[in-house]
Design an enzyme around this catalytic site. Sequence first.
Site, PDB file in Angstrom:
ATOM      1  N   ASP A   4       0.865  -1.178   0.000  1.00 35.93           N
ATOM      2  CA  ASP A   4       0.000   0.000   0.000  1.00 35.93           C
ATOM      3  C   ASP A   4       0.904   1.230   0.000  1.00 35.93           C
ATOM      4  O   ASP A   4       1.303   1.734   1.053  1.00 35.93           O
ATOM      5  CB  ASP A   4      -0.911  -0.021   1.226  1.00 35.93           C
ATOM      6  CG  ASP A   4      -1.944   1.103   1.213  1.00 35.93           C
ATOM      7  OD1 ASP A   4      -1.736   2.107   0.495  1.00 35.93           O
ATOM      8  OD2 ASP A   4      -2.960   0.974   1.912  1.00 35.93           O
ATOM      9  N   GLU A  97       1.117   2.240  12.899  1.00 38.66           N
ATOM     10  CA  GLU A  97       0.097   2.157  11.853  1.00 38.66           C
ATOM     11  C   GLU A  97      -1.049   1.368  12.476  1.00 38.66           C
ATOM     12  O   GLU A  97      -1.174   0.172  12.301  1.00 38.66           O
ATOM     13  CB  GLU A  97       0.669   1.472  10.602  1.00 38.66           C
ATOM     14  CG  GLU A  97      -0.181   1.636   9.359  1.00 38.66           C
ATOM     15  CD  GLU A  97      -1.324   0.642   9.291  1.00 38.66           C
ATOM     16  OE1 GLU A  97      -2.418   0.962   9.827  1.00 38.66           O
ATOM     17  OE2 GLU A  97      -1.137  -0.440   8.725  1.00 38.66           O
ATOM     18  N   GLU A 106     -11.102  -3.240  14.407  1.00 37.89           N
ATOM     19  CA  GLU A 106      -9.887  -4.011  14.674  1.00 37.89           C
ATOM     20  C   GLU A 106      -8.664  -3.113  14.806  1.00 37.89           C
ATOM     21  O   GLU A 106      -7.541  -3.519  14.531  1.00 37.89           O
ATOM     22  CB  GLU A 106      -9.659  -5.076  13.596  1.00 37.89           C
ATOM     23  CG  GLU A 106     -10.693  -6.184  13.613  1.00 37.89           C
ATOM     24  CD  GLU A 106     -10.343  -7.334  12.689  1.00 37.89           C
ATOM     25  OE1 GLU A 106      -9.595  -7.109  11.712  1.00 37.89           O
ATOM     26  OE2 GLU A 106     -10.799  -8.454  12.947  1.00 37.89           O
ATOM     27  N   HIS A 254      -5.464  -0.069   0.893  1.00 35.50           N
ATOM     28  CA  HIS A 254      -5.989  -1.375   1.295  1.00 35.50           C
ATOM     29  C   HIS A 254      -7.189  -1.239   2.232  1.00 35.50           C
ATOM     30  O   HIS A 254      -7.945  -2.186   2.425  1.00 35.50           O
ATOM     31  CB  HIS A 254      -4.895  -2.227   1.949  1.00 35.50           C
ATOM     32  CG  HIS A 254      -4.560  -1.824   3.349  1.00 35.50           C
ATOM     33  ND1 HIS A 254      -3.677  -0.798   3.653  1.00 35.50           N
ATOM     34  CD2 HIS A 254      -4.991  -2.297   4.543  1.00 35.50           C
ATOM     35  CE1 HIS A 254      -3.581  -0.677   4.966  1.00 35.50           C
ATOM     36  NE2 HIS A 254      -4.361  -1.564   5.526  1.00 35.50           N
TER      37      HIS A 254
END
Length: 320
Positions: A4, A97, A106, A254
């Site tokens: 990505d 990240e 999540e 993504h």
Amino acid sequence: MLRDSVRTDAYRDFIYENKNLFADKIVLDVGCGSGILSLFCARAGAAKVIAVDNSSIINKAREIVFVNGLSDKIQCLSGKIEDLILPVKQVDIIISEWMGYCLMYEAMLDSVLWARDRYLAPNGLMVPSHATLRLSLFADDDEIADKITYWSSVYGFDMSCMLARAYEEVDIRTVRPKAVPSRSEIILQLPLHTIRKDELTFSGVEFVLEAERDIDHLQGFVIHFDIAFAAKREDDIQEAKVTFSTGPSGRETHWQQALALIDTSATKAMSLKSGEHVRGRLGLRKGDENSRDLEITINWRTKSGTTDSKVMSQQSWWMH
């Protein structure tokens, strides 16, 4: 995720364009994965990088650090950040990240905020510094035909049972810009240096979305997020020179976008003229059994000029 480039390039650009911030500093990488962010920090001159991950990928990260000759700068630790005792009392920078689908699904943000409160120096820096959750309207007959009406007659057979959860769960997919007949509106702003864990869930943030073209049917809502990297903790989001967006009009990531389809069997179909508004409230709640699950609830109605529709619609969607 390494592929990505929108995501990885933004982190790399911020680190390499601000090497003065990282030089001789102690950096904590929460959820380091393969260790790419730790490698960037070490190459930018960090004195020490502590890379933490709770999955087996930490073993690969340790190997990657070794083969790139950075074992003297990067220390890889296995486990949850909340359960570990770091080899330092405080760090100068926390990088992570942490973002999940729809920003919060999540996501590791709870752990990142815990690490901030436990380890970040008083004048320390959070990387990234800001996140913004955004909402827009959705209307795309072709998409609905592909996802919904297709199943009513598949080669002459009724397979509509395949739609059991189509209106109950958020769909992560790439939404075409032409399917978004409104500008996005900010639902939640997250200044990472100060936001508290209890501010990540809420029962109803008000929004007003204006249709920029006529649409026959409002068919759903699109959720995406933007990320910003400010070089000073006192800077606001507008001062950040490195940013990226996961919105429909930007380069694909993504994360794609989160699409919440309106169940037209339970809600009266709503048409909109250009300039009319959809007014409502959006709520966000974490799952009771799994805190990484997410429930999104939206209440909405139309507004034309000074007249509000008397019909208020409501629907909830899960991500789990």
